[in-house]
Design an enzyme around this catalytic site. Structure first.
Site, PDB file in Angstrom:
ATOM      1  N   GLN A  34      -7.999  36.599 -40.641  1.00 12.94           N
ATOM      2  CA  GLN A  34      -8.966  37.080 -41.628  1.00 12.94           C
ATOM      3  C   GLN A  34      -9.289  38.563 -41.441  1.00 12.94           C
ATOM      4  O   GLN A  34      -9.784  39.202 -42.368  1.00 12.94           O
ATOM      5  CB  GLN A  34     -10.264  36.268 -41.565  1.00 12.94           C
ATOM      6  CG  GLN A  34     -10.084  34.826 -42.052  1.00 12.94           C
ATOM      7  CD  GLN A  34     -11.403  34.094 -42.047  1.00 12.94           C
ATOM      8  OE1 GLN A  34     -11.831  33.572 -41.028  1.00 12.94           O
ATOM      9  NE2 GLN A  34     -12.069  34.063 -43.198  1.00 12.94           N
ATOM     10  N   HIS A  42      -6.532  28.469 -41.240  1.00  9.55           N
ATOM     11  CA  HIS A  42      -6.233  29.886 -41.472  1.00  9.55           C
ATOM     12  C   HIS A  42      -4.978  30.314 -40.705  1.00  9.55           C
ATOM     13  O   HIS A  42      -4.250  31.204 -41.154  1.00  9.55           O
ATOM     14  CB  HIS A  42      -7.407  30.765 -41.009  1.00  9.55           C
ATOM     15  CG  HIS A  42      -8.526  30.875 -41.998  1.00  9.55           C
ATOM     16  ND1 HIS A  42      -8.396  31.504 -43.212  1.00  9.55           N
ATOM     17  CD2 HIS A  42      -9.819  30.461 -41.943  1.00  9.55           C
ATOM     18  CE1 HIS A  42      -9.557  31.471 -43.864  1.00  9.55           C
ATOM     19  NE2 HIS A  42     -10.440  30.845 -43.107  1.00  9.55           N
ATOM     20  N   GLY A  49     -17.632  30.611 -38.220  1.00  6.52           N
ATOM     21  CA  GLY A  49     -16.360  30.742 -37.536  1.00  6.52           C
ATOM     22  C   GLY A  49     -15.560  31.863 -38.170  1.00  6.52           C
ATOM     23  O   GLY A  49     -15.914  32.379 -39.237  1.00  6.52           O
ATOM     24  N   LEU A 101     -15.421  33.280 -45.603  1.00  9.94           N
ATOM     25  CA  LEU A 101     -15.674  34.718 -45.720  1.00  9.94           C
ATOM     26  C   LEU A 101     -14.569  35.414 -46.502  1.00  9.94           C
ATOM     27  O   LEU A 101     -14.780  36.506 -47.025  1.00  9.94           O
ATOM     28  CB  LEU A 101     -15.823  35.345 -44.328  1.00  9.94           C
ATOM     29  CG  LEU A 101     -17.015  34.833 -43.509  1.00  9.94           C
ATOM     30  CD1 LEU A 101     -16.997  35.430 -42.116  1.00  9.94           C
ATOM     31  CD2 LEU A 101     -18.327  35.145 -44.202  1.00  9.94           C
ATOM     32  N   GLU A 107     -11.006  26.572 -39.615  1.00  8.98           N
ATOM     33  CA  GLU A 107     -10.524  27.794 -38.947  1.00  8.98           C
ATOM     34  C   GLU A 107      -9.057  27.684 -38.589  1.00  8.98           C
ATOM     35  O   GLU A 107      -8.295  28.645 -38.743  1.00  8.98           O
ATOM     36  CB  GLU A 107     -11.358  28.098 -37.695  1.00  8.98           C
ATOM     37  CG  GLU A 107     -12.833  28.381 -37.946  1.00  8.98           C
ATOM     38  CD  GLU A 107     -13.081  29.399 -39.035  1.00  8.98           C
ATOM     39  OE1 GLU A 107     -12.247  30.293 -39.234  1.00  8.98           O
ATOM     40  OE2 GLU A 107     -14.115  29.282 -39.710  1.00  8.98           O
TER      41      GLU A 107
END
Ligand code: NI
Length: 183
Positions: free
Chosen positions: A52, A146, A47, A101, A143
């Site tokens: 990001q 975030h 995801g 990530l 996700e």
């Protein structure tokens, strides 16, 4: 389009609360979504959230049919989710290893709701409403965090269960690469 640089933990932009998308317009969103899918694929992510790659809008993508990094994970439908809302279904929680990530090379154990309902819109403004459990529910919760400036390490209850992936595997603490947008 393009593989974009993924911001790393420590970058203040990852701590911002992202703004809702309004109106939801597929043509306007297309370049962002293409870059997000390209970037996620390049990193074998499960995801990715728009902040990001430095875009503070409430847009996440997730899903895959098979992912070499999570050979045992059940498939999660490939989804664009805009302006998402998550509701816990029950109080049950599960611990699971996560990566991100934006926190490369590390994994930590995070408690998440086991069962959720999530709502939002696709890039055409069509409503999405789904119930999800387990890994799928974990990815969505990761996700969407975030979008509120929350990275998974902030949610690790026991920092003894946080470390470098190579070491965790080498020492037999974890067997393979579990949930990651890395999630
Ligand atoms: Ni992440």
């Amino acid at each position: 389009m393009a593989i974009r640089e993924v911001l790393k933990m420590g970058d203040p932009r990852l701590l911002e609360v992202s703004r809702p998308v309004a109106p939801i317009d597929a043509e306007t969103l297309a370049p962002l979504l293409e870059d997000m899918w390209d970037t996620m694929a390049a990193e074998n992510g499960a995801g990715l959230a728009a902040p990001q790659i430095g875009v503070t809008q409430r847009v996440v993508i997730f899903g895959y049919q098979t992912n070499p990094r999570y050979p045992d994970a059940p498939p999660v439908p490939e989804t664009v989710l805009i302006n998402p809302e998550i509701e816990a279904l029950g109080d049950a929680r599960e611990d699971g290893w996560e990566g991100c990530l934006s926190v490369p090379g590390m994994r930590g154990v995070v408690s998440r709701y086991r069962d959720i309902r999530y709502r939002g819109f696709d890039q055409h403004g069509k409503p999405i409403e789904r119930e999800a459990s387990g890994f799928h529910a974990r990815v969505v919760q990761h996700e969407c965090d975030h979008l509120d400036g929350i990275l998974y390490p902030f949610r690790i209850a026991d920092l003894r269960r946080f470390g470098y992936l190579d070491t965790l595997i080498g020492q037999g603490v974890i067997e393979l690469q579990p949930c990651d947008d890395e999630a």
